[in-house]
Design a protein around this motif. Structure first.
Motif, mmCIF file in Angstrom:
data_model
loop_
_atom_site.group_PDB
_atom_site.id
_atom_site.type_symbol
_atom_site.label_atom_id
_atom_site.label_comp_id
_atom_site.label_asym_id
_atom_site.label_seq_id
_atom_site.Cartn_x
_atom_site.Cartn_y
_atom_site.Cartn_z
ATOM 1 N N LEU A 15 -23.553 43.873 11.537
ATOM 2 C CA LEU A 15 -23.268 42.878 12.437
ATOM 3 C C LEU A 15 -23.147 41.458 12.277
ATOM 4 C CD1 LEU A 15 -25.943 44.647 15.163
ATOM 5 C CD2 LEU A 15 -23.202 44.389 15.563
ATOM 6 N N SER A 16 -23.112 41.323 10.865
ATOM 7 C CA SER A 16 -23.274 39.691 10.486
ATOM 8 C C SER A 16 -22.335 39.607 9.312
ATOM 9 C CB SER A 16 -24.624 39.269 9.827
ATOM 10 O OG SER A 16 -25.745 39.975 10.883
ATOM 11 N N PRO A 17 -21.045 39.199 9.534
ATOM 12 C CA PRO A 17 -19.902 39.062 8.513
ATOM 13 C C PRO A 17 -20.541 38.260 7.365
ATOM 14 C CG PRO A 17 -19.205 38.294 10.701
ATOM 15 C CD PRO A 17 -20.727 38.683 10.849
ATOM 16 N N MET A 18 -21.371 37.290 7.444
ATOM 17 C CA MET A 18 -21.904 36.774 5.910
ATOM 18 C C MET A 18 -22.597 37.690 5.015
ATOM 19 S SD MET A 18 -24.419 34.004 7.709
ATOM 20 C CE MET A 18 -25.768 33.559 6.376
ATOM 21 N N PHE A 19 -23.157 38.704 5.553
ATOM 22 C CA PHE A 19 -24.050 39.631 4.811
ATOM 23 C C PHE A 19 -23.235 41.031 4.432
ATOM 24 C CE2 PHE A 19 -27.173 36.952 7.083
ATOM 25 C CZ PHE A 19 -27.819 36.291 5.792
#
Lengths: 334, 697
Positions: B503-507
């Motif tokens: 759910l978290s593009p940066m991860f």
């Protein structure tokens, strides 16, 4: 002392591991190198590398936390260790020297001696110097000193094995070992000299020790070193000969348990008395005191050698960059 | 038999590697991890003392329910049923704006992900916050405005590459010791060290230049440096042209500053300002680090902007060895922010007000989500005092001891209908709770921490939790189930991490297996940066061009006067951490500094006829306490300081809750106090928490 050819170190290790728990330094894949249990059927090759494990073997005999007694229903109950027999496989010369030093310090300590008697020590000459070690300058390596280990592994074109003690002899019984050629000592001496040479000139270190014992170190030198000591206790924790401890009482149901835990003389509170008086009030005083305990001639007289075995661990672990090698050079004016 | 389990230290935000030494079900000590990229086989006093902090002998091991003012042990089912019932009542009574969760910057990412999901998907509120509010919320806000991202721009390893290190308002060798140590090593190899601090810290004493500015004059000092830099033409013109917008406004702003006023305000001589301005602007690579001495002011956000102005004007960012590097306090305060334990963002800093993000999480979590904006922790405190807040869950924090103006915090918690605290030990905050739930400590669970250089690292279960303690996420999952939401029943920590990553593009390119292989990975770690990002902003800033925003000196809300003649500041000690609930369990650390102290300059002590160690009473407009004086030139004459670790001498009885307008950061670093001597030989009274200080003394 008998010397043998050793076709397979792994076979020796498996043989020893079948009888008792065996520990060997191994990387953990996350940057650490720790003493870890190796089972008899462990097929991993024996690859000791050059660096000693950051944590010496000290804690096997003098654990960092150890119950001494319980106080229950108004009675004191001694807690005696009941160690199972174990083998330390691949101990370096520096650590074996340190164990011999600790053996004297803890000669009348039942807890230490019980663990010590349960241990089979398998030493290993260093094929080359580790980074930062200076055992040669202090006479504690890079080859294992006489009588320090039950068995000694000697690296070379092929491994050789020294059997030093009755316990060592018993441990290898059943193995088919062929005697080493008569000139095995020459090859060993060659390796020793080469590894020692890799450690560089010992003179600046010895000059530091001389300056310390001659009282030639000006107070400013210690006061300049003081702020670089963060009081982390890292040096005393990894030092294979440090042996100071403090009591810790933990409450139990209706009583308490007394542990002894590793202490550190670099803490300000170490020498603080109830009155508030402190024998080493400034950080510089504490740094000075520490190095006197490692390199003071008085301690050499008492223990037969200096407290430092030149393993280099304090240089690696000190956040302030004031481990033994750095400090000795500074004291010696280099 | 001893086993060694590789893990990450659970104290500060540096994220050192350590090996947990396990004997049976106990951790008896730690070993260094010589190959760890951050700590390189070294640890500080706190890290070395880890075994005492997690010792089961002093832990909470059963759920506790308070009845008629006293706790009794209870089973999990009974306790969780009660907590669920109380939250249902609170929700029925006050709606979702009247409930909230304060999460824990010391818990894992997985625990924090679960906490914000619990608030949002179960309680239907964005009332989720944690203690970043009182450490680096101004960094997040200030750097968001100037760069577009609020974490360390560079890595810890960059210290090795710098030829100048500038430390502002951070006591690095004491609070982030392995970074401090790295700075000392950098100095040994020839890097210059500049320390800006009102106190003579260890680093300040060893620095090439120590600018001992007057408390609370950071902006004046930095503007003074910028005045010199622009006047001399030392700014990085090419960098300003290419990478920054609106340099002219700042240039005009600092041109109008009179240097003699800067000198008068800060107390720093002009020649020192000139030398430092020259050195910083001319360094090939200058690493700038700062701490609470920048953020914990009512001007915190503007202080951060001033720091950013300085680095940008000299082009000391976006290259190895440079950067703007806020040093974070807790082991996982970065992670708690990253996981969205903030009222305004979902995990990965995805704005809750953005309909696209809200739609994504609504779909993924298969439940409706709140639309009303959430409250900060101090907002929840205020709402509780106003009678508008019903039920609060606090995970692993001790705001009664660590937040400003303690009486106020304690009163607000007392005003709640229901307080549940999830803790490892009986803290002062837990004592005020209706229900206390026993939590697993870091060594008892799998998960991950994110250090201050954005490195996500694995921690591993080394021993089972004592008694009936459980991980935060297990507790939250069981509670969510009782409140009708089955979506928090994960099989293990890795499943939570994978859900978060999805759910978290940066991860998006992270997994446990990859973290294991790489000694952790620094975010952003995505399709574009599959191996993570040690260095940020090399090519462009998240904002595109960085912004230079003129800011002006703001004095602390409270300055010394006739009634309260001393400037008062707070700090930390190497041997202690936070509220002391972990470090004070070590007999060795506790022996170092067994009680609170008031640090005072010897001249002030002489003026008052005080002897070393004498008892003193310290009072501010908000409270009073007694402690012992320590006479030292660590502090300048006229300024006194106290560490905040000691519950018997809690300095936050004195501190001011004047706030930074944009982040609500309280001004913990500056207020005014009066000091009076206790008669020689009279011991200071240790405060108890259940009585307000004013009435007692």
């Amino acid at each position: 002392m008998n010397a043998y050819e050793l076709n397979s170190v792994e076979a020796l290790r498996a043989h020893l591991a079948a009888d008792r728990r065996l520990y060997e330094p191994r990387p953990d894949g996350q940057g650490g190198l720790h003493w870890q249990t190796v089972a008899a059927d462990d097929a991993q090759a024996f690859e000791p590398g050059l660096e000693p494990p950051p944590f010496s073997a000290k804690a096997f005999f003098f654990p960092e936390r150890e119950a001494m007694f319980r106080f229950e229903r108004g009675r004191f109950v001694a807690v005696e260790p009941e160690p199972e027999a174990f083998t330390l496989f691949g101990l370096r010369a520096c650590d074996l020297t340190a164990i011999a030093y600790q053996d004297r310090f803890f000669a009348r300590d039942g807890h230490y001696q019980a663990r010590r008697e349960a241990a089979l020590l398998v030493g290993m000459d260093c094929a080359a110097s580790c980074t930062g070690g200076f055992c040669a300058a202090l006479g504690s390596g890079p080859a294992v000193g006489d009588g320090l280990a039950d068995l000694v592994l000697i690296p070379g074109a092929s491994w050789r094995l020294l059997v030093n003690t009755a316990a060592g002899r018993a441990a290898v019984s059943g193995l088919d070992l062929k005697p080493a050629p008569r000139d095995w000592t020459r090859a060993r001496e060659q390796t020793r000299q080469q590894a020692a040479a890799e450690q560089g000139d010992a003179a600046p270190l010895l000059a530091g020790i001389a300056a310390l014992n001659a009282g030639r170190v000006p107070p400013q030198t210690w006061e300049a070193l003081g702020p670089r000591c963060l009081g982390c206790s890292g040096c005393t924790s990894v030092c294979p000969t440090c042996s100071c401890f403090a009591p810790l009482d933990l409450p139990t149901d209706g009583g308490l348990r007394r542990e002894r835990v590793w202490d550190s003389c670099l803490y300000e509170g170490f020498q603080k008395e109830a009155s508030g008086h402190n024998g080493s009030p400034s950080p510089g005083d504490r740094v000075r005191r520490y190095w006197f305990h490692k390199f003071g001639d008085g301690f050499k007289r008492e223990f037969g050698r200096y407290g430092c075995v030149g393993c280099g661990r304090c240089d690696r672990v000190c956040p302030g960059g004031i481990g033994a090698r750095v400090v000795l050079k500074r004291l010696g004016g280099a | 038999m001893i086993e060694v389990v590789p893990s990450i230290c659970s104290y500060c935000g540096v994220g050192c590697g350590l090996g947990l030494r396990v004997q049976g079900d106990r951790i008896i000590g730690v070993e260094p991890q010589s190959g760890h990229p951050v700590s390189q086989g070294q640890l500080c006093a706190k890290g070395w003392s880890t075994s005492f902090a997690v010792d089961p002998a002093q832990r909470l091991v059963h759920p506790l329910i308070k009845e008629r003012g006293a706790f009794r042990e209870a089973g999990w089912d009974e306790t969780l049923d009660l907590v669920a019932e109380k939250f249902r009542e609170a929700l029925a009574d006050g709606g979702p704006t009247a409930v909230g969760v304060i999460s824990c910057a010391r818990a894992t990412n997985e625990d924090n992900y679960a906490a914000q999901k619990f608030a949002r998907a179960v309680l239907k509120t964005h009332n989720i916050d944690h203690c970043a509010r009182i450490c680096h919320s101004p960094s997040v806000a200030g750097l968001a405005r100037t760069l577009g991202s609020g974490a360390m721009t560079n890595g810890i390893v960059d210290i090795d590459l710098a030829d100048l290190i500038l430390v502002i308002g951070a006591d690095v060798t004491e609070n982030h010791a392995m970074i401090g140590a790295r700075i000392l090593r950098a100095q040994d190899r020839g890097a210059k060290l500049i320390v800006v601090d009102p106190r003579k810290t260890r680093l300040a004493r060893l620095a090439d230049w120590h600018l001992q500015l007057r408390l609370g004059t950071n902006i004046a000092l930095i503007n003074g440096l910028l005045h010199i830099i622009f006047a001399q033409g030392w700014e990085a013109r090419d960098f300003l042209d290419r990478r920054c917008a609106d340099a002219d406004a700042l240039r005009r702003h600092v041109a109008g500053i009179a240097l003699d006023e800067v000198v008068a305000l800060t107390g720093v001589p002009e020649d020192q300002l000139r030398a430092v301005a020259h050195a910083y602007s001319h360094a090939k690579a200058a690493f700038l680090a700062y701490g609470m001495g920048i953020t914990q002011f009512q001007s915190g956000t503007n202080n951060v902007i001033a720091v950013s102005n300085l680095a940008l004007s000299c082009g000391q960012i976006g290259r190895p060895g440079t950067g703007i590097n806020p040093l974070r306090g807790q082991n996982n305060v970065q992670g708690a922010c990253d996981m969205g334990c903030l009222p305004n963002v979902f995990p990965g800093y995805q704005d809750v007000a953005d309909p696209a993000h809200a739609a994504k999480f609504t779909q993924a979590w298969n439940t409706s989500l709140p639309t009303a904006p959430g409250l900060t922790s101090l907002g929840m405190t205020k709402a509780a005092l106003a009678g508008d807040f019903r039920a609060l869950m606090i995970l692993g924090e001790d705001p009664v001891l660590t937040d400003p103006d303690q009486n106020h915090v304690a009163r607000s918690l007392a005003a709640l209908d229901f307080l549940v605290v999830v803790e490892t030990a009986m803290t002062e905050t837990a004592k005020l709770a209706d229900v206390v739930l026993p939590a697993a400590a870091f060594a008892e669970k799998d998960g991950s921490f994110t250090n201050c250089e954005r490195r996500v690292q694995r921690v591993r279960r080394a021993v089972p939790p004592p008694g009936e303690a459980r991980t935060d996420w297990q507790i939250l999952g069981a509670l969510a189930q009782r409140l009708g939401q089955p979506g928090l029943r994960w099989p293990d920590a890795e499943a939570i991490f994978d859900e978060m990553v999805g759910l978290s593009p940066m991860f998006s390119a992270m997994s446990y297996a990859k973290l294991d292989r790489h000694h952790g990975l620094q975010w952003p770690c995505d399709g574009e940066h599959p191996e993570g990002s040690p260095l940020l902003h090399a090519e462009r800033f998240p904002l595109g061009k960085a912004r230079l925003l003129p800011v002006s000196q703001v004095a602390p809300a409270e300055v010394p006067d006739a009634d309260y003649p001393f400037a008062f500041t707070t700090h930390r000690l190497h041997f202690h951490y936070g509220c002391g609930s972990m470090t004070r369990r070590s007999p060795l650390l506790e022996r170092e500094t067994p009680t609170g102290l008031l640090f005072m300059h010897p001249d002030d002590g002489r003026g008052m006829g005080l002897r070393e160690g004498q008892g003193v009473r310290v009072s501010s407009r908000r409270g009073v306490l007694e402690t012992r004086v320590h006479l030292t030139d660590d502090v300048p004459a006229g300024t006194v300081a106290m560490p905040y670790h000691f519950k018997e001498a809690p300095c936050n009885r004195l501190t001011n809750d004047a706030q930074d307008p944009s982040t609500k950061m309280p001004e913990l670093k500056a207020c005014a106090v009066a000091v009076t001597a206790l008669p020689p030989g009279q011991a200071p009274r240790r405060l108890e928490f259940d009585e307000p200080a004013h009435e007692r003394l």
